[in-house]
Scaffold this motif. Structure first.
Motif, PDB file in Angstrom:
ATOM      1  N   GLY A  53     -29.439 -93.363  -0.186  1.00  0.00           N
ATOM      2  CA  GLY A  53     -27.942 -92.691  -0.367  1.00  0.00           C
ATOM      3  C   GLY A  53     -27.494 -91.549  -0.599  1.00  0.00           C
ATOM      4  O   GLY A  53     -26.659 -90.997  -0.447  1.00  0.00           O
ATOM      5  N   ALA A  54     -28.413 -90.830   0.632  1.00  0.00           N
ATOM      6  CA  ALA A  54     -28.209 -89.097   0.637  1.00  0.00           C
ATOM      7  C   ALA A  54     -27.226 -89.239   1.635  1.00  0.00           C
ATOM      8  O   ALA A  54     -26.291 -88.060   1.944  1.00  0.00           O
ATOM      9  N   GLU A  62     -19.708 -87.852   2.135  1.00  0.00           N
ATOM     10  CA  GLU A  62     -18.433 -87.640   1.178  1.00  0.00           C
ATOM     11  C   GLU A  62     -18.393 -85.960   0.912  1.00  0.00           C
ATOM     12  O   GLU A  62     -16.962 -85.619   0.576  1.00  0.00           O
ATOM     13  N   SER A  63     -19.080 -85.645   0.693  1.00  0.00           N
ATOM     14  CA  SER A  63     -19.066 -84.602   0.735  1.00  0.00           C
ATOM     15  C   SER A  63     -17.957 -83.076   2.229  1.00  0.00           C
ATOM     16  O   SER A  63     -17.181 -82.916   1.008  1.00  0.00           O
ATOM     17  N   ILE A  64     -18.730 -83.455   2.705  1.00  0.00           N
ATOM     18  CA  ILE A  64     -17.941 -83.013   3.794  1.00  0.00           C
ATOM     19  C   ILE A  64     -15.921 -83.649   3.686  1.00  0.00           C
ATOM     20  O   ILE A  64     -15.486 -82.579   4.560  1.00  0.00           O
ATOM     21  N   LYS A  65     -16.238 -85.230   4.179  1.00  0.00           N
ATOM     22  CA  LYS A  65     -14.930 -84.780   3.815  1.00  0.00           C
ATOM     23  C   LYS A  65     -13.948 -84.577   2.703  1.00  0.00           C
ATOM     24  O   LYS A  65     -12.600 -84.237   2.623  1.00  0.00           O
ATOM     25  N   ALA A  76     -20.115 -78.224  -2.352  1.00  0.00           N
ATOM     26  CA  ALA A  76     -20.020 -78.999  -2.528  1.00  0.00           C
ATOM     27  C   ALA A  76     -21.637 -80.673  -2.928  1.00  0.00           C
ATOM     28  O   ALA A  76     -22.123 -80.177  -1.928  1.00  0.00           O
ATOM     29  N   PRO A  77     -22.065 -80.204  -3.714  1.00  0.00           N
ATOM     30  CA  PRO A  77     -23.490 -80.026  -3.965  1.00  0.00           C
ATOM     31  C   PRO A  77     -23.393 -81.974  -3.374  1.00  0.00           C
ATOM     32  O   PRO A  77     -23.007 -82.698  -3.787  1.00  0.00           O
ATOM     33  N   CYS A  78     -24.839 -82.157  -2.932  1.00  0.00           N
ATOM     34  CA  CYS A  78     -25.654 -84.201  -3.181  1.00  0.00           C
ATOM     35  C   CYS A  78     -26.450 -83.856  -2.535  1.00  0.00           C
ATOM     36  O   CYS A  78     -27.109 -83.028  -2.856  1.00  0.00           O
TER      37      CYS A  78
END
Length: 399
Positions: free
Chosen positions: A176-177, A183-186, A168-170
Motif C-alpha cells: 500500500g505504500a 495520494e500525497s502527491i495529489k 504530506a505523510p505516507c
C-alpha cells in the motif's frame, strides 16, 4: 446394472472437498501469465512452469498487502489454498500472499517498466520543470516518523529558515505504500502556493525501495503540476521515480540542499555587494558616460541631429511665409473694407442733404417725381439742418 452412480454436481463436490481439505496451505512457485487487475480490485492470473499451469485468484484486500505490481513473466512464490469453482469444474489457487521469487525478478520488472515509460516519453528532458531558486513553501512526501524527514527539517532550518515545510505523510515501503505516495502527491498539488515537492525516503533494500518503482508513482510524479525532486536514499542505484522526477537527489538531505539556497552564501553576497556597491556603480556610470559621449560625438549620431536642425529651419521658413501671407491678406482686406465703408458713407442720406439736397414727403411718402406731388395737400421738406412744412397758400405763391 450401474451402482454408485454420481451426478456431475456430486462428483465435483467430492473433488472440491478432497482438494480443499488436502491442499489448504500450499506454497507454489511459478511464472505469472495473463495477469489482469479487474475493476473490482481482484487479481486474476495464471501461474505456470515449463510443463503445466494453474489459474490463480487474489481477492481485493489481500492484494493490498503486495508491495509490488505483478507483471507477466515475473517469477513469484504464492501462498494460499486450492479451491474448486463448481460451475466450470475448474480448480485454482486462492492466493493469500505473494512475493518475488528473488531479487532478479524485481530487477526484471524494473527494466520492463523503465523501457515502457521511456518509450512513452516520461523521462524526456523537455518535460522537466525548473526548480525555483527561492521557494517559499516546500512540500515533502515521506514517512512522518522517518529519519529522512528529521534530516530535511534540520537542513531547511539551517540553510534557509524562511521556507515553510508542508508535510504530506505516507508509508514509503511495504504493501500500500505506492498508493499512499500517489495520494500525497495529489494532495500537495491541490495547493496553489507550494513551489516544489520532495518525494523520498532513506536507504534500504530493493524491496524496501520498491514503491518508488511502481508505475502509479511514476505517473503521479509526471502528472504533477509542481516540480518534484526525487530523494530516495541510495547513492548508486536509480529508481523509476528518479527518471521521471524533474530533479534527482541521491539522499533526502541532498534534496533539501538542492531545493533551498544557503542563507550564509546569501548574506556573504549581500555584504560583498554592499561593500563594493558605490565603487561598482561609479565605474558602471563612468563606462556608460564614456560610451554615451562616443555615441553623441560620432558622425552617425550627428547626422540625425543635422537633419532635424535642417527640418526645423525649413519649418521656420514655412511659418514665416505663412505669417507674411496672412499679414498681407489682413492688410488687403482692411483697405478693401475701408473703401467699401467710404462708398457706403457716400450714399448716406445725411451726407447727401449736406450737399444741398432735400427730401420731399407728402402723406408720409417720399415724392420722387413732380407729377407725384399734389398741390392741394401740404408738403414736408427735409433739409440737413431742419424740416419745413409748406401749406396750400404758400405752395400757390411758390408756383
Amino acid at each position: 446394472m450401474y451402482e454408485n452412480i454420481l451426478s456431475v454436481s456430486e462428483i465435483t463436490n467430492l473433488i472440491k472437498v478432497t482438494l480443499e481439505e488436502n491442499f489448504s496451505e500450499i506454497n507454489v512457485i511459478g511464472e505469472i501469465s495473463n495477469f489482469k487487475a479487474h475493476v473490482s480490485g481482484h487479481w486474476y492470473f495464471t501461474l505456470k512452469d515449463a510443463e503445466a499451469q494453474i489459474n490463480c485468484t487474489m481477492w481485493r484486500g489481500l492484494n493490498n498487502y503486495v508491495f509490488f505490481t505483478p507483471q507477466d513473466g515475473m517469477k513469484v512464490i504464492v501462498s494460499g489454498r486450492i479451491t474448486v469453482y463448481p460451475p466450470r469444474g475448474n480448480y485454482q489457487i486462492d492466493v493469500r500472499s505473494m512475493k518475488p521469487a528473488g531479487v532478479g525478478e524485481l530487477q526484471l520488472a524494473f527494466e520492463k517498466l523503465k523501457q515502457k515509460l521511456a518509450a512513452e516519453g516520461l523521462f524526456d528532458t523537455e518535460h522537466k520543470k525548473p526548480i525555483p531558486k527561492f521557494p517559499k513553501k516546500i512540500g515533502i512526501v515521506t514517512a512522518i516518523d522517518g529519519a529522512a524527514l528529521q534530516d530535511m527539517k534540520s537542513i531547511a532550518s539551517r540553510r534557509y529558515p524562511l521556507v515553510e515545510l508542508v508535510i504530506a505523510p505516507c508509508r514509503v515501503q511495504g504493501e500500500g505504500a505506492a498508493q499512499e505516495i500517489v495520494e500525497s502527491i495529489k494532495l500537495l498539488n491541490q495547493y496553489n502556493d507550494i513551489d516544489v515537492i520532495i518525494v523520498g525516503r532513506g536507504g534500504g533494500s530493493l524491496e524496501d525501495l520498491w514503491p518508488f518503482n511502481e508505475e502509479i508513482v511514476a505517473r503521479a510524479i509526471f502528472d504533477s503540476q509542481i516540480p518534484i525532486i526525487s530523494a530516495v536514499g541510495h547513492e548508486i542505484d536509480f529508481t523509476i521515480a528518479d527518471f521521471v522526477a524533474d530533479l534527482r537527489a541521491p539522499t533526502p538531505s541532498a534534496a533539501m540542499e538542492l531545493a533551498t539556497p544557503d542563507i550564509n552564501e546569501l548574506f556573504a553576497f549581500i555584504n560583498d555587494f554592499s561593500y563594493y556597491f558605490t565603487e561598482n556603480m561609479f565605474e558602471i556610470i563612468k563606462d556608460y558616460r564614456y560610451k554615451i559621449n562616443q555615441l553623441i560625438t560620432s558622425y552617425g549620431f550627428r547626422l540625425p541631429q543635422d537633419r532635424i536642425k535642417n527640418k526645423i529651419q525649413y519649418l521656420d521658413n514655412i511659418i514665416f511665409k505663412l505669417q507674411t501671407l496672412i499679414d498681407n491678406k489682413i492688410t488687403y482686406n482692411g483697405k478693401h473694407l475701408e473703401l467699401l465703408n467710404s462708398k457706403i458713407n457716400s450714399f448716406d442720406v445725411n451726407n447727401i442733404l449736406k450737399r444741398g439736397f432735400a427730401i420731399v414727403k407728402q402723406n408720409e411718402k417720399i415724392i420722387h417725381r413732380a407729377k407725384e406731388l399734389s398741390l392741394n395737400q401740404p408738403a414736408h421738406l427735409q433739409f440737413y439742418d431742419g424740416e419745413i412744412i409748406i401749406n396750400e397758400q404758400e405752395k400757390r405763391k411758390f408756383i
